[in-house]
Write an enzyme that holds these catalytic residues in place. Sequence first.
Site, PDB file in Angstrom:
ATOM      1  N   GLY A 213       0.830  -1.206   0.000  1.00 35.60           N
ATOM      2  CA  GLY A 213       0.000   0.000   0.000  1.00 35.60           C
ATOM      3  C   GLY A 213       0.858   1.247   0.000  1.00 35.60           C
ATOM      4  O   GLY A 213       2.068   1.181  -0.192  1.00 35.60           O
ATOM      5  N   ASN A 214       0.232   2.385   0.195  1.00 35.43           N
ATOM      6  CA  ASN A 214       1.007   3.630   0.277  1.00 35.43           C
ATOM      7  C   ASN A 214       0.362   4.582   1.270  1.00 35.43           C
ATOM      8  O   ASN A 214      -0.687   4.286   1.831  1.00 35.43           O
ATOM      9  CB  ASN A 214       1.168   4.265  -1.109  1.00 35.43           C
ATOM     10  CG  ASN A 214      -0.175   4.577  -1.735  1.00 35.43           C
ATOM     11  OD1 ASN A 214      -0.918   5.411  -1.229  1.00 35.43           O
ATOM     12  ND2 ASN A 214      -0.498   3.888  -2.822  1.00 35.43           N
TER      13      ASN A 214
END
Length: 406
Positions: A213-214
């Site tokens: 993810g980020n």
Amino acid sequence: MSGEKIIFPKGRQIVLGVSGGIAAYKACDLLRRLQDTGFLIRVIPTQSSLNFVGRATWEALSGQPALSTVWENPAEVSHLSAADTADLIVIAPATADTMAKLAQGRADDLLTTTVLASNAPVLVVPAMHPNMWLNSATIHNVEILRSRGFTVMDPEVGRLSGKDFGVGRFPETAKIVNEVLSLSKAELFLEGKRVLVTAGGTREEIDPVRYIGNKSSGRQGLAIAYEALRSGAEVTVIAGHTDPFELEGVEVIKVNTALEMMSAVEGEFHKNDALVMTAAVADARPTSSAATKIKKSELETIDLTANPDILGKFAESKRSNQVIVGFAAETERDLIQAGLEKLISKGADLLYVNDVSGGAIFGQNETSGSLIGLGIEPINFNNVSKHEVAKTIVIQMAKKLEKVNG
Ligand code: CTP
């Protein structure tokens, strides 16, 4: 992501007070037109107005309870909650009796109590029989209200109920909407346009419990959705993972992965005039997502496959009257040069380059960067709110749309 709820600026909440005149039925259309313009409406009908239009109609149209007295929901302290949240109070139609009460500062029902308790500007839209409008008592009350800063519209001349004709008609809906817009200082430069905004980060699944993810919180994209809505556009948000938010008036499509975001954009883009790709789309995903949790002893490497470039794909196939705004996150010294290269290689019309040196910006309300586009001078932002950036992006996007639409 900060996990904190995203709060939008005020400016869209209207309390619509409806008092007991036959023109109450015209206020239904007014409510709809105000909603079309991006306002959220809470209706406070007076008890006598319910003889003309019932509570069920107001609740169905506004999607909110339509109370008339302070006793219906004492726990909420309705007059104070309505007074606090209202950015503007519109009383339409306003009868001679309601204006007389307001002029005296009386507070014997929910509407008059709310007006007395609120600091919001008040727009009064009178409608009544000419004899009542021209009665010196009404004339005096209107003078009092105007002297206190209320905006009181003049009723129109025309056919009234029964066989009567004269001054006292409820003004045309468009005229009232214009008055509301000027009081709320909204500028509808995207009226009639549809805007698609992607926001937040995608998650690419490794196995049932892990993902790539980020840090994207969705704040910038949602600020753009809000500003586009305020500018009169119909807005759809394709939201990946974001901080929690509620943004009434926009359609929200939730997605998880880059591929889901891609197919959501595919389904929506052709209906829209502009696409704003604020989302932080993962550039790659695990080549295969395991059906069961991978043991840590087997987790040494993860094979990746590149995700499609959503912006690039739709920039290639877009109609000539569509506009695409892209985003970039750069740590380069020469932000503008890096941004220009990306703008050209991706085929975007405008690009906002975030300065993310030092991990700044993610989950914050403030941002620094530059908005660039071919044929415009770069617009630089230094530690400003994401709403300020969003406003400028929406204005520049509207200018581009005007150009490509002739
Ligand atoms: N984007 C996209 N599809 C992807 C990746 C990114 O549509 N698979 C969009 C983003 O929403 C954003 C812009 O493209 O508008 C960002 O482009 P990108 O080349 O990924 O820029 P950076 O994130 O700055 O990445 P890098 O410089 O590492 O290539």
